[in-house]
Scaffold this active site. Structure first.
Site, PDB file in Angstrom:
ATOM      1  N   GLU A 106       0.826  -1.220   0.000  1.00 42.43           N
ATOM      2  CA  GLU A 106       0.000   0.000   0.000  1.00 42.43           C
ATOM      3  C   GLU A 106       0.858   1.267   0.000  1.00 42.43           C
ATOM      4  O   GLU A 106       2.069   1.215   0.250  1.00 42.43           O
ATOM      5  CB  GLU A 106      -0.943   0.017   1.195  1.00 42.43           C
ATOM      6  CG  GLU A 106      -0.229  -0.029   2.541  1.00 42.43           C
ATOM      7  CD  GLU A 106      -0.967   0.717   3.646  1.00 42.43           C
ATOM      8  OE1 GLU A 106      -1.358   1.880   3.420  1.00 42.43           O
ATOM      9  OE2 GLU A 106      -1.130   0.138   4.741  1.00 42.43           O
TER      10      GLU A 106
ATOM     11  N   LYS B 135      -2.953  -1.635  15.651  1.00 34.87           N
ATOM     12  CA  LYS B 135      -2.454  -0.890  16.805  1.00 34.87           C
ATOM     13  C   LYS B 135      -3.534  -0.737  17.861  1.00 34.87           C
ATOM     14  O   LYS B 135      -4.707  -0.618  17.521  1.00 34.87           O
ATOM     15  CB  LYS B 135      -2.088   0.524  16.361  1.00 34.87           C
ATOM     16  CG  LYS B 135      -0.839   0.629  15.581  1.00 34.87           C
ATOM     17  CD  LYS B 135      -0.458   2.102  15.474  1.00 34.87           C
ATOM     18  CE  LYS B 135       0.869   2.226  14.780  1.00 34.87           C
ATOM     19  NZ  LYS B 135       0.739   1.943  13.345  1.00 34.87           N
TER      20      LYS B 135
HETATM   21  N1  PSU Z   1      -2.521   1.461  10.618  1.00 29.42           N
HETATM   22  C1  PSU Z   1      -1.209   1.645  10.805  1.00 29.42           C
HETATM   23  N2  PSU Z   1      -0.506   2.359   9.894  1.00 29.42           N
HETATM   24  C2  PSU Z   1      -1.102   2.900   8.789  1.00 29.42           C
HETATM   25  C3  PSU Z   1      -2.496   2.686   8.610  1.00 29.42           C
HETATM   26  C4  PSU Z   1      -3.164   1.963   9.530  1.00 29.42           C
HETATM   27  O1  PSU Z   1      -0.676   1.159  11.779  1.00 29.42           O
HETATM   28  O2  PSU Z   1      -0.422   3.553   7.980  1.00 29.42           O
HETATM   29  C5  PSU Z   1      -3.174   3.228   7.387  1.00 29.42           C
HETATM   30  C6  PSU Z   1      -3.482   2.103   6.395  1.00 29.42           C
HETATM   31  O3  PSU Z   1      -3.346   2.616   5.073  1.00 29.42           O
HETATM   32  C7  PSU Z   1      -4.943   1.816   6.674  1.00 29.42           C
HETATM   33  C8  PSU Z   1      -5.446   3.190   6.979  1.00 29.42           C
HETATM   34  O4  PSU Z   1      -5.626   1.237   5.579  1.00 29.42           O
HETATM   35  O5  PSU Z   1      -4.419   3.791   7.756  1.00 29.42           O
HETATM   36  C9  PSU Z   1      -6.739   3.161   7.761  1.00 29.42           C
HETATM   37  O6  PSU Z   1      -7.242   4.442   7.823  1.00 29.42           O
HETATM   38  P1  PSU Z   1      -8.765   4.694   8.277  1.00 29.42           P
HETATM   39  O7  PSU Z   1      -8.791   4.276   9.731  1.00 29.42           O
HETATM   40  O8  PSU Z   1      -8.991   6.156   8.068  1.00 29.42           O
HETATM   41  O9  PSU Z   1      -9.607   3.826   7.404  1.00 29.42           O
END
Ligand code: PSU
Ligand code: MN
Length: 317
Positions: free
Chosen positions: A30, A165
């Site tokens: 990603e 996390k």
């Molecule tokens: N969790 C992490 N690092 C990240 C992300 C999530 O520990 O960089 C990023 C990933 O790209 C994940 C996104 O798909 O954040 C999720 O964001 P949201 O909660 O806004 O959907």
């Protein structure tokens, strides 16, 4: 899933296209993690090391992004560097953002959800990242549940990650994944890993201990006609694990800061990641890079095993 006409919006890097054409292993990666998850220049170095790790274990890396309104599966070196340098100036792109980026011919850094969509379109079945999005703490009132979870329910890509996390509510995240029918499989563990630490304390129902068994699970999921993906949860290597009390304290502080500053929606995860890195003096960043490399290696091994198990067997059942 995205309709077949979407193929016209997709550009596979030549190396990725060549691998896919002969059924050779490819691993999707990603780009939100590059543009929003890590600071320059660590983000570029990490992205390059992750691609190298995939190659070293026998698969072709395909970092996914939207560039000029085109869905990219595999970036050139200059494209990767521009994305890393630009950092947060490239908007985070999840499922809901893809149409607007394509219509405007714009750039986007793809989340887990959007990367899965592009990977599936290209025919890539295995994807490595750090952590997935999930149910945020306080979601009962904020309704903040990552689109990643709903994508896992409908798009056939295996996501290799270090769990999630504990900025998230991990128990509720597992509940939503259960409701959505998404298998969450521990790799060499019976509990959900919590990103910086190996064990969240939440039990998992499924476990595998080698890439071949993981690949068999993917084949079974799709042979059954189940349309979704799955989570292969791979704990951070022991030597890179962070002291639980230290990371928990930093997470509590970052969450409180975010709340005080009214950070919400798609800004929430990047804000918390940046604060954690600052609050731990960069130690969380080092752990983050180590676990992504570990996931890249496992994803490559699973992709290799998955391709090896794809035996041509005629149509006689
Ligand atoms: N969790 C992490 N690092 C990240 C992300 C999530 O520990 O960089 C990023 C990933 O790209 C994940 C996104 O798909 O954040 C999720 O964001 P949201 O909660 O806004 O959907
Ligand atoms: Mn969210």
């Amino acid at each position: 899933m995205v309709g077949p006409a979407a193929i016209r919006l997709l550009d596979c890097h030549p190396e990725v296209a060549a691998a896919l054409a002969v059924g050779a292993p490819v691993v999707a990666l990603e780009s939100t993690i590059i543009a929003h998850g890590m600071p320059w220049p660590h983000n570029l170095e990490a992205a390059q090391r992750v691609e190298a790790e995939v190659r070293r274990h026998g698969a072709v890396p395909a970092t996914v992004a939207v560039l000029g309104g085109r869905l990219k599966a595999g970036l050139s070196a200059p494209q990767m560097e521009a994305l890393a340098r630009g950092g947060a100036s490239t908007p985070k792109a999840s499922r809901r953002d893809l149409a607007a980026l394509v219509a405007r011919g714009a750039d986007g850094a793809t989340t887990v959800a959007a990367t899965m969509i592009v990977a599936a379109l290209a025919g890539i079945r295995v994807f490595a990242t750090g952590g997935i999005g999930g149910v945020h703490r306080g979601a009962a009132s904020s309704f903040d549940i990552s689109a990643d979870l709903l994508e896992l329910a409908q798009t056939p890509v295996a996501v290799v990650c270090a769990g999630a996390k504990s900025i998230l509510d991990l128990g509720l995240t597992l509940e939503v994944l259960e409701t959505q029918g998404v298998p969450v499989v521990g790799y060499g563990t019976d509990t959900l890993p919590a990103f910086y630490v190996r064990d969240s304390g939440f039990s998992l129902q499924q476990r595998v201990d080698n890439p071949e068994d993981a690949a068999r699970l993917l084949h079974a999921q799709w042979a059954l006609g189940l349309k979704g993906g799955l989570v292969l949860a791979n704990p951070i290597p022991r030597e890179h694990e962070m002291p639980r009390a230290r990371i928990d304290a930093a997470i509590e502080l970052a969450l409180a800061e975010g709340q005080a500053q009214g950070i919400h929606g798609k800004a929430s995860t990047p804000f918390l990641l940046a604060r954690l890195a600052a609050l731990t003096g960069g130690d969380s960043l080092a752990a983050n890079i180590a676990l992504v490399l570990n996931n890249a290696r496992l994803a490559a091994q699973v992709a290799v095993a998955y391709a090896a198990q794809l035996q041509p067997h005629g149509h006689c059942g």
